[in-house]
Design a protein around this motif. Structure first.
Motif, PDB file in Angstrom:
ATOM      1  N   ALA A   4       0.771  -1.213  -0.089  1.00  0.00           N
ATOM      2  CA  ALA A   4      -0.053   0.145   0.142  1.00  0.00           C
ATOM      3  C   ALA A   4       0.877   1.146  -0.274  1.00  0.00           C
ATOM      4  CB  ALA A   4      -0.751   0.124   1.152  1.00  0.00           C
ATOM      5  N   ILE A   5       0.352   2.178  -0.983  1.00  0.00           N
ATOM      6  CA  ILE A   5       1.559   3.342  -1.217  1.00  0.00           C
ATOM      7  C   ILE A   5       0.584   4.605  -0.884  1.00  0.00           C
ATOM      8  CG2 ILE A   5       3.008   4.719  -2.737  1.00  0.00           C
ATOM      9  CD1 ILE A   5       3.717   1.975  -4.153  1.00  0.00           C
ATOM     10  N   ILE A  39      -0.129  -3.777  -5.878  1.00  0.00           N
ATOM     11  CA  ILE A  39       0.096  -2.326  -5.509  1.00  0.00           C
ATOM     12  C   ILE A  39      -1.206  -1.740  -5.502  1.00  0.00           C
ATOM     13  CG2 ILE A  39       1.217  -0.223  -5.890  1.00  0.00           C
ATOM     14  CD1 ILE A  39       3.284  -1.954  -7.218  1.00  0.00           C
ATOM     15  N   VAL A  40      -1.470  -1.053  -4.337  1.00  0.00           N
ATOM     16  CA  VAL A  40      -2.568  -0.201  -4.281  1.00  0.00           C
ATOM     17  C   VAL A  40      -1.878   1.156  -3.637  1.00  0.00           C
ATOM     18  CG1 VAL A  40      -4.207  -1.777  -3.613  1.00  0.00           C
ATOM     19  CG2 VAL A  40      -3.175  -0.730  -1.627  1.00  0.00           C
ATOM     20  N   ALA A  71      -9.292   1.011   3.768  1.00  0.00           N
ATOM     21  CA  ALA A  71      -9.577   0.411   2.474  1.00  0.00           C
ATOM     22  C   ALA A  71      -8.771  -0.676   2.008  1.00  0.00           C
ATOM     23  CB  ALA A  71     -10.069   1.545   1.640  1.00  0.00           C
ATOM     24  N   ALA A  72      -7.309  -0.234   2.209  1.00  0.00           N
ATOM     25  CA  ALA A  72      -6.530  -1.134   1.350  1.00  0.00           C
ATOM     26  C   ALA A  72      -5.980  -2.445   2.219  1.00  0.00           C
ATOM     27  CB  ALA A  72      -5.125  -0.401   1.417  1.00  0.00           C
ATOM     28  N   ALA A 116      -6.239  -0.581  10.866  1.00  0.00           N
ATOM     29  CA  ALA A 116      -6.691  -1.277   9.725  1.00  0.00           C
ATOM     30  C   ALA A 116      -6.343  -2.990   9.629  1.00  0.00           C
ATOM     31  CB  ALA A 116      -5.897  -0.739   8.681  1.00  0.00           C
ATOM     32  N   CYS A 117      -4.819  -3.237  10.252  1.00  0.00           N
ATOM     33  CA  CYS A 117      -4.342  -4.640  10.216  1.00  0.00           C
ATOM     34  C   CYS A 117      -5.422  -5.336  11.045  1.00  0.00           C
ATOM     35  CB  CYS A 117      -3.100  -4.659  10.399  1.00  0.00           C
ATOM     36  SG  CYS A 117      -2.121  -3.814   9.050  1.00  0.00           S
ATOM     37  N   ALA A 118      -5.786  -4.830  12.180  1.00  0.00           N
ATOM     38  CA  ALA A 118      -6.652  -5.657  13.037  1.00  0.00           C
ATOM     39  C   ALA A 118      -7.902  -5.679  12.633  1.00  0.00           C
ATOM     40  CB  ALA A 118      -6.717  -4.689  14.434  1.00  0.00           C
ATOM     41  N   ALA A 119      -8.529  -4.924  12.160  1.00  0.00           N
ATOM     42  CA  ALA A 119      -9.827  -5.146  11.308  1.00  0.00           C
ATOM     43  C   ALA A 119      -9.742  -6.137  10.331  1.00  0.00           C
ATOM     44  CB  ALA A 119     -10.365  -3.840  10.675  1.00  0.00           C
TER      45      ALA A 119
END
Length: 219
Positions: A4-5, A39-40, A71-72, A116-119
């Motif tokens: 993710a960038i 890649i996002v 979102a990513a 985000a990673c937890a979700a």
């Protein structure tokens, strides 16, 4: 591997000659170099690290990073390409002020990444900060080209690498040292990458990511 960038006009691919998006930029070059990577991206012209001024709230990456990471996710690496715009004279910042903006952004970026990673129920991804490109030496006295930065802005860009490394080390994040590798902005305005600069950044980023894989930082 999913990357993710998040960043500014160099992620978006702004062309200072036309005001349009460049057909080739480091994000697309990276996808060609490493076609097995997903890649996002989210690049925005004028995006800042942080701003406490209401007029610039919507340009502040610190206010937008949570939306992007949610979102990513899930992703394996979060790459941040920000900091150039915060050195512009219109914001009247010293290196100390730039540092405070970077510190606020890093704090909120880490929170957003962890949430985000937890979700997404995935391992917390490492964060890689990309140093802003240096202004080419041949443009440093050309105020028609780089007047929006001035002496103070150029001093910030020259000194921010040490700041990024220090804070990233404290926060257990990582850095792509672009200035030591000789990456500079293009010859039109000194800060936006030209085709050669985008190609160079793609190669530097690919090498750094593969190094992180070998070191098992990215798993």
């Amino acid at each position: 591997m999913k990357i993710a960038i998040f960043g500014d006009s160099n992620v978006w691919g702004f062309d200072p000659c036309t005001g349009l998006r460049q057909s080739s930029r480091f994000v697309s070059d990276l996808a060609i170099l490493e076609p097995h990577w997903q890649i996002v991206e989210d690049g925005l012209n004028g995006r800042l690290l942080d701003s406490q001024e209401p007029y610039f709230y919507e340009s502040a990456g610190s206010r937008q990073i949570a939306r992007f990471t949610l979102a990513a996710a899930p992703y394996d690496l979060l790459v941040i390409v920000l900091g150039s715009n915060d050195a512009r004279r219109m914001f009247n910042r010293s290196l100390k002020g730039w540092t405070q903006s970077f510190e606020r952004f890093v704090s909120l970026c880490k929170q957003a990444n962890e949430k985000a990673c937890a979700a997404a129920r995935c391992k917390i991804a490492p964060i890689l900060f990309v140093e802003p490109p240096a202004i080419p030496a041949s443009l440093r006295n050309n105020y028609e080209a780089i007047g929006s930065y001035g002496e103070e802005g150029m001093a910030i860009l020259a000194g921010c690498g040490k700041v990024i490394h220090r804070i990233a080390d404290q926060e257990h994040c990582f850095v792509l040292d672009t200035q030591k590798a000789g990456l500079t902005g293009g010859m039109i305005d000194g800060i936006h990458l030209d085709k050669t600069g985008h190609e160079k950044l793609a190669h530097l980023l690919a090498d750094r990511i593969e190094q992180m894989v070998r070191q098992q930082i990215i798993t």
